[in-house]
Design a protein around this motif. Sequence first.
Motif, PDB file in Angstrom:
ATOM      1  N   ALA A  23       5.645   4.787  -8.808  1.00  0.00           N
ATOM      2  CA  ALA A  23       5.073   4.863  -7.392  1.00  0.00           C
ATOM      3  C   ALA A  23       5.548   5.978  -6.559  1.00  0.00           C
ATOM      4  O   ALA A  23       5.050   6.910  -5.321  1.00  0.00           O
ATOM      5  CB  ALA A  23       4.488   3.763  -6.698  1.00  0.00           C
ATOM      6  N   LEU A  24       6.707   5.731  -6.193  1.00  0.00           N
ATOM      7  CA  LEU A  24       7.336   6.939  -5.400  1.00  0.00           C
ATOM      8  C   LEU A  24       7.738   8.145  -5.589  1.00  0.00           C
ATOM      9  O   LEU A  24       8.609   8.407  -4.490  1.00  0.00           O
ATOM     10  CB  LEU A  24       7.967   6.289  -4.384  1.00  0.00           C
ATOM     11  N   ALA A  25       7.283   8.646  -6.704  1.00  0.00           N
ATOM     12  CA  ALA A  25       7.789   9.661  -7.107  1.00  0.00           C
ATOM     13  C   ALA A  25       7.633  10.895  -6.570  1.00  0.00           C
ATOM     14  O   ALA A  25       7.739  11.648  -6.124  1.00  0.00           O
ATOM     15  CB  ALA A  25       7.481   9.960  -8.545  1.00  0.00           C
ATOM     16  N   ARG A  84      -3.855   3.212  -1.306  1.00  0.00           N
ATOM     17  CA  ARG A  84      -4.022   2.648  -2.445  1.00  0.00           C
ATOM     18  C   ARG A  84      -2.596   1.084  -2.362  1.00  0.00           C
ATOM     19  O   ARG A  84      -1.693   1.963  -2.287  1.00  0.00           O
ATOM     20  CB  ARG A  84      -3.728   3.409  -3.758  1.00  0.00           C
ATOM     21  N   PRO A  85      -3.349   0.246  -3.051  1.00  0.00           N
ATOM     22  CA  PRO A  85      -2.845  -0.903  -3.263  1.00  0.00           C
ATOM     23  C   PRO A  85      -2.233  -0.585  -4.921  1.00  0.00           C
ATOM     24  O   PRO A  85      -2.545   0.032  -5.150  1.00  0.00           O
ATOM     25  CB  PRO A  85      -3.557  -1.965  -3.390  1.00  0.00           C
ATOM     26  N   LEU A  86      -0.508  -1.282  -4.507  1.00  0.00           N
ATOM     27  CA  LEU A  86       0.341  -1.013  -5.692  1.00  0.00           C
ATOM     28  C   LEU A  86       0.028  -2.300  -6.794  1.00  0.00           C
ATOM     29  O   LEU A  86      -0.329  -3.061  -6.207  1.00  0.00           O
ATOM     30  CB  LEU A  86       1.386  -0.883  -5.822  1.00  0.00           C
ATOM     31  N   ARG A  87      -0.986  -1.894  -7.690  1.00  0.00           N
ATOM     32  CA  ARG A  87      -0.746  -3.168  -8.712  1.00  0.00           C
ATOM     33  C   ARG A  87       0.243  -3.885  -8.843  1.00  0.00           C
ATOM     34  O   ARG A  87       2.142  -3.474  -8.990  1.00  0.00           O
ATOM     35  CB  ARG A  87      -0.922  -2.354 -10.128  1.00  0.00           C
ATOM     36  N   PRO A  88       0.370  -5.436  -8.934  1.00  0.00           N
ATOM     37  CA  PRO A  88       1.768  -5.856  -8.865  1.00  0.00           C
ATOM     38  C   PRO A  88       2.765  -5.624 -10.202  1.00  0.00           C
ATOM     39  O   PRO A  88       4.211  -5.531  -9.851  1.00  0.00           O
ATOM     40  CB  PRO A  88       1.600  -7.363  -9.503  1.00  0.00           C
ATOM     41  N   ARG A  89       2.028  -5.018 -11.624  1.00  0.00           N
ATOM     42  CA  ARG A  89       3.420  -4.715 -12.507  1.00  0.00           C
ATOM     43  C   ARG A  89       3.735  -3.265 -12.588  1.00  0.00           C
ATOM     44  O   ARG A  89       4.605  -2.631 -13.399  1.00  0.00           O
ATOM     45  CB  ARG A  89       2.375  -5.119 -14.244  1.00  0.00           C
ATOM     46  N   GLU A  90       3.717  -2.269 -11.395  1.00  0.00           N
ATOM     47  CA  GLU A  90       4.136  -0.979 -11.016  1.00  0.00           C
ATOM     48  C   GLU A  90       5.231  -0.550 -10.790  1.00  0.00           C
ATOM     49  O   GLU A  90       5.482  -1.273  -9.512  1.00  0.00           O
ATOM     50  CB  GLU A  90       2.683  -0.762 -10.395  1.00  0.00           C
ATOM     51  N   TYR A  91       5.187  -0.311 -11.208  1.00  0.00           N
ATOM     52  CA  TYR A  91       7.024  -0.112 -11.221  1.00  0.00           C
ATOM     53  C   TYR A  91       7.310   1.144 -10.036  1.00  0.00           C
ATOM     54  O   TYR A  91       6.447   1.850  -9.639  1.00  0.00           O
ATOM     55  CB  TYR A  91       8.139   0.685 -12.115  1.00  0.00           C
ATOM     56  N   LEU A  92       8.036   0.795  -8.674  1.00  0.00           N
ATOM     57  CA  LEU A  92       7.862   1.750  -8.021  1.00  0.00           C
ATOM     58  C   LEU A  92       7.970   3.120  -7.208  1.00  0.00           C
ATOM     59  O   LEU A  92       7.993   4.005  -7.129  1.00  0.00           O
ATOM     60  CB  LEU A  92       8.826   0.828  -7.022  1.00  0.00           C
ATOM     61  N   LEU A 141       6.033   2.873   1.750  1.00  0.00           N
ATOM     62  CA  LEU A 141       5.266   1.763   1.631  1.00  0.00           C
ATOM     63  C   LEU A 141       5.515   1.068   2.629  1.00  0.00           C
ATOM     64  O   LEU A 141       5.675   0.802   3.308  1.00  0.00           O
ATOM     65  CB  LEU A 141       5.646   0.819   0.372  1.00  0.00           C
ATOM     66  N   HIS A 142       3.679   0.242   2.426  1.00  0.00           N
ATOM     67  CA  HIS A 142       2.770  -0.444   4.139  1.00  0.00           C
ATOM     68  C   HIS A 142       2.633  -2.149   3.709  1.00  0.00           C
ATOM     69  O   HIS A 142       2.306  -1.527   2.112  1.00  0.00           O
ATOM     70  CB  HIS A 142       2.217  -0.393   4.682  1.00  0.00           C
ATOM     71  N   SER A 143       2.762  -2.864   3.886  1.00  0.00           N
ATOM     72  CA  SER A 143       2.641  -4.184   3.180  1.00  0.00           C
ATOM     73  C   SER A 143       1.721  -4.591   4.123  1.00  0.00           C
ATOM     74  O   SER A 143       1.148  -4.106   5.333  1.00  0.00           O
ATOM     75  CB  SER A 143       3.629  -5.024   3.432  1.00  0.00           C
ATOM     76  N   PHE A 145       0.972  -1.335   0.130  1.00  0.00           N
ATOM     77  CA  PHE A 145      -0.015   0.091  -0.094  1.00  0.00           C
ATOM     78  C   PHE A 145       1.158   1.392  -0.353  1.00  0.00           C
ATOM     79  O   PHE A 145       1.293   1.090   0.910  1.00  0.00           O
ATOM     80  CB  PHE A 145      -0.759   0.134   1.399  1.00  0.00           C
ATOM     81  N   LEU A 146       0.537   2.024  -0.706  1.00  0.00           N
ATOM     82  CA  LEU A 146       0.772   3.339  -0.481  1.00  0.00           C
ATOM     83  C   LEU A 146       0.382   4.457  -0.429  1.00  0.00           C
ATOM     84  O   LEU A 146      -1.183   4.728  -0.254  1.00  0.00           O
ATOM     85  CB  LEU A 146       1.288   3.809  -2.153  1.00  0.00           C
ATOM     86  N   ILE A 147       1.233   5.037   1.104  1.00  0.00           N
ATOM     87  CA  ILE A 147       0.532   5.812   1.135  1.00  0.00           C
ATOM     88  C   ILE A 147       1.099   7.649   1.657  1.00  0.00           C
ATOM     89  O   ILE A 147       2.583   7.588   1.799  1.00  0.00           O
ATOM     90  CB  ILE A 147       0.376   6.074   3.103  1.00  0.00           C
ATOM     91  N   LYS A 148       0.591   8.229   1.042  1.00  0.00           N
ATOM     92  CA  LYS A 148       0.851   9.800   0.659  1.00  0.00           C
ATOM     93  C   LYS A 148       0.920  10.469   2.495  1.00  0.00           C
ATOM     94  O   LYS A 148      -0.526  10.701   1.909  1.00  0.00           O
ATOM     95  CB  LYS A 148       0.588  10.316  -0.511  1.00  0.00           C
ATOM     96  N   GLY A 149       1.807  11.283   2.024  1.00  0.00           N
ATOM     97  CA  GLY A 149       1.815  12.922   3.226  1.00  0.00           C
ATOM     98  C   GLY A 149       1.484  11.898   4.489  1.00  0.00           C
ATOM     99  O   GLY A 149       2.068  10.903   4.863  1.00  0.00           O
ATOM    100  N   GLU A 150       0.354  12.561   5.235  1.00  0.00           N
ATOM    101  CA  GLU A 150      -0.366  12.092   6.236  1.00  0.00           C
ATOM    102  C   GLU A 150      -1.706  11.098   6.236  1.00  0.00           C
ATOM    103  O   GLU A 150      -2.295  11.124   6.674  1.00  0.00           O
ATOM    104  CB  GLU A 150      -1.033  13.343   7.586  1.00  0.00           C
TER     105      GLU A 150
END
Length: 482
Positions: free
Chosen positions: A255-257, A244-252, A263-265, A234-239
């Motif tokens: 996503a982290l730009a 949102r969950p990252l799709r398996p094919r998503e480049y990290l 990132l949280h599992s 799961f991608l968490i932005k800010g507070e």
Amino acid sequence: MQDFALKYFRRPQTLLAQAGGDAQKAMASLVQYSKAPIRESLISLSDEDLNRRAVDSFQVLMQFMGDQPKPRGKDEIELLYELLKLCREKENLRDEIYCQAVKQVTGHPRPEFCARGWSLLSLLTGLLPPSTTLMPYVTRFLQDAGRSQELARTCQEHLQRTVKFGGRRRLLPPGEMKAFLQGKMARQLLIYLPGGVGYKTNIGTFTVAAEVLEELCGKMGITEPEEVQEFALFLIKGEGELVRPLRPREYLNDALAAPESSLHSRRLGWETRLHFDNPTYIGAHYSQVQRDYLQGKLLVSAQADAQVARLAALQHVSRPHGAPPSEQDLLAYLPRPLQGQVNMATLRGLVDQELRQLQGRSAQEAQIGFIEAASQLPLFGYTVYVVLRASDPTLPRPSLLGLNRQHLLLMDPSSQTPCRSIALRDLQRLHLLSPLEEDRPPGLELNYGSVDNPQTIWFELPQAQELQYTIAFLLSSSDSSA
């Protein structure tokens, strides 16, 4: 590449009069380093504008590699962006630029300039695959070059990953591009497991979520693909404004730009049988289940004294101390909705009985016992959201919405009675709604049912966007597994 040139390169006038071996030898020179700029595109292009752009791109390539002086005011990063943007915007020129790069690294007399060309190929193969026509020729070229050139082996890996996952969606930002050219293609990434435990791993420029998730699951002793698919990053932005969950094919790195991203599992599916043979697995599952329980998302009645006491005692033994639980401890072991409803004197007596029965149990055994006891509660195995209001007036306010890989389940938190179930396969459309009033949370509208019997319902909840993303993630993962 010589075979490709014979089939698809334009033949210069000087070659038309030659025949046999001389022509073949002359054509071979077209896929070898040239110290002079080209005057026409390598591949036969009928469009004059594309031909002109191809000639310009070769000039930019030579400037980037160092074979020609850079234009005033332009550095190597800008020249590289120019080539990559052209490949992205003009698909008809992608094969041409691939061929130009291959040509200039083949037999280049200056190793340091040649390395620049390989850097471009390394980026191209990770971002944009060549056409299906050129692909087998580039693949063979990289295989042959890989025997002596490490960067060619890197290109092979990037190309295989691009074919599998589709390539990065965006061009590398300047900072990452600069690091890439300096050979710094790996960086450390911290992923938070449930309970706040950090897991450190190294990711590359073209690492996707599926690869890291598989590695993370391996550390928990999870090797079966069916069980790996039940976890998500799961991608968490800010507070926490975007979760949102990252799709398996998503480049990290895509996503982290954004700044302040983490990132949280988390486990999303619970269909695979649980196994408690790995301490990291046990700790992560315990922390996730305990958090849901304490937040009131795993329903338990205030009248179920023995059940509440058992779960409190197991939590106490799970902690690394031997002291009896204090009043504050007992409150901390209760779900938030039950605090203030439970008779504390009765609870203490029952917890003391449970603790005597649990004597000799290790903290890890207590964590396993807690998970097993909690698995009997309603909504275990669901991701649970609190719905403040719904368009259906018959639904209680608030309601609990449980989400798993099969359906949405709405439940009355007081009576623990299921009120509505919607199969995910019946969902037709999700639409995020703006708040109805300034101080109200957003909503999520669901269109579901058949063509003959379409239905609509909306829910008002603070995590509306997270719910939308998670439903979409579960739908896409079920489609891919099917």
